[in-house]
Motif scaffolding. Structure first.
Motif, PDB file in Angstrom:
ATOM      1  N   ASP A 199       0.803  -1.235   0.000  1.00 33.97           N
ATOM      2  CA  ASP A 199       0.000   0.000   0.000  1.00 33.97           C
ATOM      3  C   ASP A 199       0.827   1.272   0.000  1.00 33.97           C
ATOM      4  OD1 ASP A 199      -2.345  -1.343  -0.068  1.00 33.97           O
ATOM      5  OD2 ASP A 199      -2.580  -1.415   2.122  1.00 33.97           O
ATOM      6  N   ASP A 200       2.106   1.200   0.397  1.00 30.01           N
ATOM      7  CA  ASP A 200       2.908   2.428   0.498  1.00 30.01           C
ATOM      8  C   ASP A 200       3.523   2.840  -0.835  1.00 30.01           C
ATOM      9  OD1 ASP A 200       2.399   2.531   3.179  1.00 30.01           O
ATOM     10  OD2 ASP A 200       4.202   1.391   3.733  1.00 30.01           O
ATOM     11  N   ALA A 201       3.402   1.985  -1.840  1.00 32.87           N
ATOM     12  CA  ALA A 201       4.050   2.272  -3.129  1.00 32.87           C
ATOM     13  C   ALA A 201       3.466   3.536  -3.746  1.00 32.87           C
ATOM     14  CB  ALA A 201       3.861   1.088  -4.071  1.00 32.87           C
ATOM     15  N   PRO A 202       4.310   4.357  -4.379  1.00 36.11           N
ATOM     16  CA  PRO A 202       3.841   5.643  -4.904  1.00 36.11           C
ATOM     17  C   PRO A 202       3.149   5.562  -6.267  1.00 36.11           C
ATOM     18  CG  PRO A 202       6.209   5.430  -5.216  1.00 36.11           C
ATOM     19  CD  PRO A 202       5.766   4.206  -4.464  1.00 36.11           C
ATOM     20  N   LEU A 203       3.398   4.499  -7.028  1.00 34.55           N
ATOM     21  CA  LEU A 203       2.877   4.454  -8.405  1.00 34.55           C
ATOM     22  C   LEU A 203       1.592   3.643  -8.499  1.00 34.55           C
ATOM     23  CD1 LEU A 203       6.180   3.770 -10.410  1.00 34.55           C
ATOM     24  CD2 LEU A 203       5.079   5.975  -9.993  1.00 34.55           C
ATOM     25  N   THR A 204       0.750   4.034  -9.436  1.00 34.77           N
ATOM     26  CA  THR A 204      -0.444   3.243  -9.725  1.00 34.77           C
ATOM     27  C   THR A 204      -0.056   2.132 -10.709  1.00 34.77           C
ATOM     28  OG1 THR A 204      -1.006   4.555 -11.658  1.00 34.77           O
ATOM     29  CG2 THR A 204      -1.905   5.304  -9.548  1.00 34.77           C
ATOM     30  N   PRO A 205      -0.866   1.074 -10.794  1.00 34.93           N
ATOM     31  CA  PRO A 205      -0.589   0.034 -11.802  1.00 34.93           C
ATOM     32  C   PRO A 205      -0.527   0.619 -13.219  1.00 34.93           C
ATOM     33  CG  PRO A 205      -2.183  -0.775 -10.220  1.00 34.93           C
ATOM     34  CD  PRO A 205      -1.966   0.677  -9.883  1.00 34.93           C
ATOM     35  N   GLU A 206      -1.354   1.628 -13.486  1.00 33.73           N
ATOM     36  CA  GLU A 206      -1.358   2.251 -14.829  1.00 33.73           C
ATOM     37  C   GLU A 206       0.003   2.888 -15.103  1.00 33.73           C
ATOM     38  OE1 GLU A 206      -3.874   2.503 -12.597  1.00 33.73           O
ATOM     39  OE2 GLU A 206      -5.113   1.110 -13.741  1.00 33.73           O
ATOM     40  N   GLN A 207       0.582   3.550 -14.105  1.00 34.53           N
ATOM     41  CA  GLN A 207       1.921   4.152 -14.282  1.00 34.53           C
ATOM     42  C   GLN A 207       2.971   3.051 -14.435  1.00 34.53           C
ATOM     43  OE1 GLN A 207       1.593   6.470 -10.644  1.00 34.53           O
ATOM     44  NE2 GLN A 207       1.558   8.385 -11.799  1.00 34.53           N
ATOM     45  N   GLY A 208       2.835   1.990 -13.650  1.00 37.98           N
ATOM     46  CA  GLY A 208       3.798   0.874 -13.726  1.00 37.98           C
ATOM     47  C   GLY A 208       3.773   0.177 -15.072  1.00 37.98           C
ATOM     48  N   ALA A 209       2.640   0.263 -15.759  1.00 36.83           N
ATOM     49  CA  ALA A 209       2.489  -0.441 -17.041  1.00 36.83           C
ATOM     50  C   ALA A 209       3.151   0.296 -18.203  1.00 36.83           C
ATOM     51  CB  ALA A 209       1.004  -0.640 -17.340  1.00 36.83           C
ATOM     52  N   ILE A 210       3.497   1.576 -18.002  1.00 37.56           N
ATOM     53  CA  ILE A 210       3.918   2.394 -19.149  1.00 37.56           C
ATOM     54  C   ILE A 210       5.179   1.842 -19.834  1.00 37.56           C
ATOM     55  CG2 ILE A 210       4.817   4.681 -19.800  1.00 37.56           C
ATOM     56  CD1 ILE A 210       2.766   5.857 -17.794  1.00 37.56           C
ATOM     57  N   THR A 211       6.210   1.542 -19.065  1.00 39.34           N
ATOM     58  CA  THR A 211       7.450   1.040 -19.696  1.00 39.34           C
ATOM     59  C   THR A 211       7.254  -0.347 -20.311  1.00 39.34           C
ATOM     60  OG1 THR A 211       8.840   2.449 -18.327  1.00 39.34           O
ATOM     61  CG2 THR A 211       9.897   0.512 -19.271  1.00 39.34           C
ATOM     62  N   GLU A 230      11.178   3.664 -16.629  1.00 42.17           N
ATOM     63  CA  GLU A 230      10.678   4.942 -17.168  1.00 42.17           C
ATOM     64  C   GLU A 230      11.214   5.188 -18.575  1.00 42.17           C
ATOM     65  OE1 GLU A 230      11.608   7.927 -14.252  1.00 42.17           O
ATOM     66  OE2 GLU A 230      10.240   7.075 -12.788  1.00 42.17           O
ATOM     67  N   LYS A 231      11.224   4.143 -19.365  1.00 42.58           N
ATOM     68  CA  LYS A 231      11.653   4.200 -20.780  1.00 42.58           C
ATOM     69  C   LYS A 231      13.124   4.592 -20.925  1.00 42.58           C
ATOM     70  CE  LYS A 231       7.082   5.354 -22.675  1.00 42.58           C
ATOM     71  NZ  LYS A 231       6.376   6.242 -23.604  1.00 42.58           N
ATOM     72  N   GLN A 232      13.888   4.552 -19.841  1.00 46.61           N
ATOM     73  CA  GLN A 232      15.325   4.873 -19.898  1.00 46.61           C
ATOM     74  C   GLN A 232      16.110   3.623 -19.512  1.00 46.61           C
ATOM     75  OE1 GLN A 232      16.413   7.996 -20.770  1.00 46.61           O
ATOM     76  NE2 GLN A 232      14.256   8.576 -20.991  1.00 46.61           N
ATOM     77  N   ALA A 233      17.303   3.477 -20.119  1.00 48.26           N
ATOM     78  CA  ALA A 233      18.154   2.341 -19.758  1.00 48.26           C
ATOM     79  C   ALA A 233      18.466   2.400 -18.261  1.00 48.26           C
ATOM     80  CB  ALA A 233      19.439   2.380 -20.572  1.00 48.26           C
ATOM     81  N   TYR A 234      18.392   1.258 -17.605  1.00 45.26           N
ATOM     82  CA  TYR A 234      18.645   1.178 -16.163  1.00 45.26           C
ATOM     83  C   TYR A 234      19.869   0.281 -15.960  1.00 45.26           C
ATOM     84  CZ  TYR A 234      17.460   1.214 -11.225  1.00 45.26           C
ATOM     85  OH  TYR A 234      17.494   1.420  -9.875  1.00 45.26           O
ATOM     86  N   PRO A 235      20.736   0.581 -14.988  1.00 42.14           N
ATOM     87  CA  PRO A 235      21.954  -0.241 -14.822  1.00 42.14           C
ATOM     88  C   PRO A 235      21.626  -1.689 -14.431  1.00 42.14           C
ATOM     89  CG  PRO A 235      21.980   1.707 -13.369  1.00 42.14           C
ATOM     90  CD  PRO A 235      20.668   1.703 -14.069  1.00 42.14           C
ATOM     91  N   TRP A 236      22.306  -2.627 -15.076  1.00 39.63           N
ATOM     92  CA  TRP A 236      22.099  -4.051 -14.768  1.00 39.63           C
ATOM     93  C   TRP A 236      22.480  -4.357 -13.330  1.00 39.63           C
ATOM     94  CZ3 TRP A 236      19.371  -6.766 -18.157  1.00 39.63           C
ATOM     95  CH2 TRP A 236      19.389  -6.400 -19.507  1.00 39.63           C
TER      96      TRP A 236
END
Ligand SMILES: NC(=O)c1ccc[n+]([C@@H]2O[C@H](COP(=O)([O-])OP(=O)(O)OC[C@H]3O[C@@H](n4cnc5c(N)ncnc54)[C@H](OP(=O)(O)O)[C@@H]3O)[C@@H](O)[C@H]2O)c1
Length: 236
Positions: A199-211, A230-236
């Motif tokens: 419940d403490d997570a800041p993002l909605t499922p809709e936001q999580g689905a974007i990438t 967030e559509k940006q490369a993330y470090p492995w």
């Protein structure tokens, strides 16, 4: 249906999977969601159809290899294609347990869903994608899988399983280099308010689905073998 793309979203009955299914259907894609109970998935299918989209639910208990095989066989028989596979279904069974105290059976159960089942679905989907010379595979990973930053400690099973899924993404992307029309990427959706995220997570499922949805619908010149948040490369 002949001109619609066909997507398979595992665990599409709730959480991020449900939002991915809805967003893909908004783009005119026929979305097959999987659920462990057909009735759980049917409500999402009804929502999509009510919104003017096209969807159906198929049965999948991720840990059952015969169901995994039957699922892709049925899709092949019905549509002779599978354009998009979103490996979304996942478990976090050892939340906040220190690795030193982790029950090895919990590790096995985590790997079964997050890694072995997801890998087998890719293996089953690839012949259909190769045949149609088109494929977009998205593996739902997590920032917590980044070997670059393991600062939190704990949740060893979940994080190791997602790191393994990241490795699978990179290895298969290299193996698929001779099939540039098939792209495989890993997505970190962020910290999302779902049963898994809490419940403490800041993002909605809709936001999580974007990438994940972006990676599932990449254009011809889109990347393969990457890890994105967030559509940006993330470090492995
Ligand atoms: N939420 C976050 O903050 C977050 C962050 C990073 C990554 N992720 C990843 O995003 C994906 C979706 O997570 P979520 O937050 O949406 O989780 P969720 O709300 O807990 O949903 C999990 C989904 O996976 C399905 N599932 C779990 N075990 C299964 C099994 N053995 N067989 C078939 N289906 C199974 C569930 O089906 P049932 O309804 O039948 O249980 C449900 O549809 C996961 O891979 C997760 O690791 C989430």
């Amino acid at each position: 249906m002949a001109n619609k793309k066909i997507a398979l979203v595992t665990g599409g009955n709730r959480g991020i999977g449900r939002a991915i299914a809805r967003q893909l259907s908004d783009q005119g894609i026929h979305v097959i969601i999987t659920a462990r109970k057909i009735s759980d998935g049917q409500s999402v299918v009804d929502e999509i159809i009510e919104a003017g989209g096209s969807s159906e639910v198929m049965l999948l208990e991720m840990t059952d290899s015969q169901q995994r095989e039957r699922l892709v066989r049925d899709i092949d028989a019905q549509y002779q294609r599978l354009d998009i596979l979103v490996n979304n279904a996942g478990v976090a069974l050892d939340k906040w347990v220190p690795g030193a105290d982790l029950d090895i059976q919990v590790m096995r159960d985590t790997m079964e869903v997050n890694v072995y089942a997801s890998l087998q679905l890719i293996q089953l989907a690839l012949p259909l994608m190769k045949r149609n010379q088109y494929g977009r595979i998205v593996n739902l990973s997590s920032e917590l899988a980044s070997l670059n930053d393991m600062h939190l400690g704990m949740t060893l099973a979940y994080r190791t399983s997602k790191a393994a899924l990241n490795a699978i993404t990179r290895i298969l992307a290299l193996e698929l280099e001779e099939y540039p029309d098939i792209k495989i990427n890993a997505a970190a959706p962020g910290w999302v308010k779902t049963e898994l995220g809490g419940d403490d997570a800041p993002l909605t499922p809709e936001q999580g689905a974007i990438t994940p949805v972006w990676l599932a619908t990449l254009p011809e010149d889109g990347p393969s073998g990457g890890f994105y948040r967030e559509k940006q490369a993330y470090p492995w």
